[in-house]
Design an enzyme around this catalytic site. Structure first.
Site, short mmCIF file in Angstrom:
data_model
loop_
_atom_site.label_atom_id
_atom_site.label_comp_id
_atom_site.label_asym_id
_atom_site.label_seq_id
_atom_site.Cartn_x
_atom_site.Cartn_y
_atom_site.Cartn_z
N HIS A 270 30.61 38.32 37.58
CA HIS A 270 31.45 39.45 37.12
C HIS A 270 30.65 40.55 36.42
O HIS A 270 30.46 41.61 36.99
CB HIS A 270 32.63 38.98 36.24
CG HIS A 270 33.52 37.98 36.89
ND1 HIS A 270 34.14 38.24 38.09
CD2 HIS A 270 33.88 36.72 36.53
CE1 HIS A 270 34.84 37.17 38.43
NE2 HIS A 270 34.70 36.25 37.51
N ASP A 321 35.80 34.24 44.65
CA ASP A 321 36.33 33.78 43.36
C ASP A 321 37.67 33.04 43.46
O ASP A 321 37.71 31.89 43.82
CB ASP A 321 36.40 34.99 42.40
CG ASP A 321 36.59 34.57 40.94
OD1 ASP A 321 36.65 33.37 40.67
OD2 ASP A 321 36.68 35.46 40.08
#
Ligand code: ZN
Length: 456
Positions: A270, A321
């Site tokens: 991220h 993800d």
């Protein structure tokens, strides 16, 4: 020996016409040269297939169930958390395997050649350990076998519910280990992968985040496999930055870079909350930033500073993800559009020599291979044959060539429909746009979901 020919191919030195590739029985590319005659497997366009560097396969089960608002408008994670824990109270090992096989199949059909699975669902419901602590790792490996996808398995150390070391509660208890029990689990996963994995599969380690792992735990996890990939969530949300600041006295990226020797074996997932200075520092480490633009959009995490980071020669790759939508080309487009929307610009991540599509695709190839510890991401003798065939003879790509075809596949929105073939380490698992075991994998997934939804 498999022989593939292609009218055009993306090679390390750029686009080449009329290429012939020989894949050895061990799954590696044996030879690359000019096409002599068209092979039975002839492709309009051939690309290396990137590794998907971040996945939590089981979260696919709650895709689409977390878009409602809770009673407190300030608590935007309410439905996500609620649905996640409802499912976590029910999911059994067979269902996890069925869901994971589905997810891995969808990744292959989306053009990924391999996956790094950030695996933290270790225990049975209520946190009850399995007789074999690595049982769930074995299920992930089994799912990768069913789908035929190359796997980098990343067992996750998850110690605490926050930086204040609060104990895990509710559904989180299924994730929890301490450094000692995690070492046993990791050793078990090593054995399962050796005995039941593909020759191209790899094992790494994933200390979950600075909220879930303390400094001693982080160092214990790092010591378990000193040469292997290390993945960690880092600087995803504002609340996390504030919590790490309060407990460690520094922002997450700053704290990690100040206290650890972060290098090319690290992949930091991220990094949507970085200062410009942190962005430049991270770019200089050689680590990979693991970007998950669709999930980051879905969760409202924030926008990664791709312009500054790639401008400083930072390395990055793409992950799916939460698996809310598994679509390689859409991930790349979402990343680019986030930069354009923020900066009111165009072609934000292009360079003078590479238009946006190739720049992002080559970024994902190099970053994915590095993050997965996988010798792939390029069409070259010796590399694993992770390959992606695109049909250009259709109304979307109109027989375009090279950069124009790739940009059209990514920005025209129909790239995924043009995927004809995918190989993972020579395993030809997607043919004519379909996974070879699609019907069986889907049927098992549907049965698992029906049983699951009947109980929640
Ligand atoms: Zn994640």
């Amino acid at each position: 020996m498999q022989i593939i020919t292609a009218s055009q191919a993306l090679m390390p030195e750029g686009w080449q016409s009329d290429v012939e590739i020989r894949i050895a029985a061990d799954g590696r590319i044996a030879e690359v040269g000019p096409m002599t005659t068209r092979a039975a497997h002839h492709l309009d366009m051939l690309l290396p297939a990137p590794l998907n560097l971040h996945s939590h396969a089981f979260q696919r089960a709650i895709a689409g169930l977390t878009e409602a608002r809770g009673p407190d408008p300030a608590d935007t994670f309410w439905t996500w958390r609620q649905q996640m824990y409802r499912f976590l109270d029910r999911l059994d090992a067979d269902q996890v395997e069925a869901i994971t096989a589905m997810v891995f199949m969808e990744m292959l059909e989306a053009g990924y050649g391999a996956v790094a699975e950030f695996h933290y669902l270790h225990h049975a419901a209520q946190g009850q350990p399995h007789d074999d602590p690595a049982e769930m790792s074995a299920r992930i490996i089994a799912a990768a076998q069913i789908a035929g996808i190359g796997l980098t398995l990343l067992p996750v150390l998850y110690q605490w519910g926050g930086c204040d070391r609060r104990v895990l509660a509710g559904g989180q208890r299924r994730f929890g280990t301490d450094p000692d029990s995690f070492a046993r689990l990791h050793a078990g996963a090593t054995r399962h992968l050796r005995d039941h994995g593909h020759a191209d599969d790899r094992l790494g380690v994933a200390p979950h985040s600075l909220r879930a792992v303390d400094a001693e735990g982080l160092d214990a996890a790092l010591a378990l496999c000193p040469e292997s990939p290390v993945h960690m969530h880092l600087a995803e949300q504002v609340a996390e930055v504030e919590e790490v600041m309060a407990h460690h006295g520094a922002r997450p990226v700053t704290w990690l870079l100040d206290t650890h020797d972060v290098d090319a074996r690290w992949c930091l997932i991220h990094c949507t909350q970085m200062t410009p200075q942190e962005t430049a520092r991270l770019a200089a480490t050689g680590a990979v930033a693991g970007l998950c633009p669709i999930t980051e959009s879905n969760l409202g995490d924030g926008i990664f500073d791709g312009v500054r980071y790639l401008g400083a020669n930072g390395r990055a790759g793409i992950g799916s993800d939460s698996n809310v939508h598994i679509a390689l080309f859409d991930e790349l487009r979402t990343l680019e559009y986030s930069q354009r929307l923020r900066d009111r610009s165009r072609a934000a991540l292009a360079t003078p020599t590479a238009p946006t599509g190739r720049r992002l695709f080559e970024m994902a190839l190099a970053g994915g291979a590095q993050a997965g510890g996988r010798d792939a991401g390029r069409i070259e003798a010796g590399a694993w044959a992770d390959l992606l065939g695109i049909a250009t003879d259709n109304a979307w790509l109109c027989d375009r060539h090279g950069d124009a075809a790739l940009d059209t596949a990514i920005f025209g929105g129909h790239g995924q429909a043009c995927i004809s073939d995918v190989w993972s380490a020579g395993r030809h698992v997607v043919q004519e746009g379909r996974h070879i075991h699609r019907d069986a994998i889907r049927a098992r997934f549907r049965a698992a979901m029906t049983a699951l939804e009947a109980t929640v």
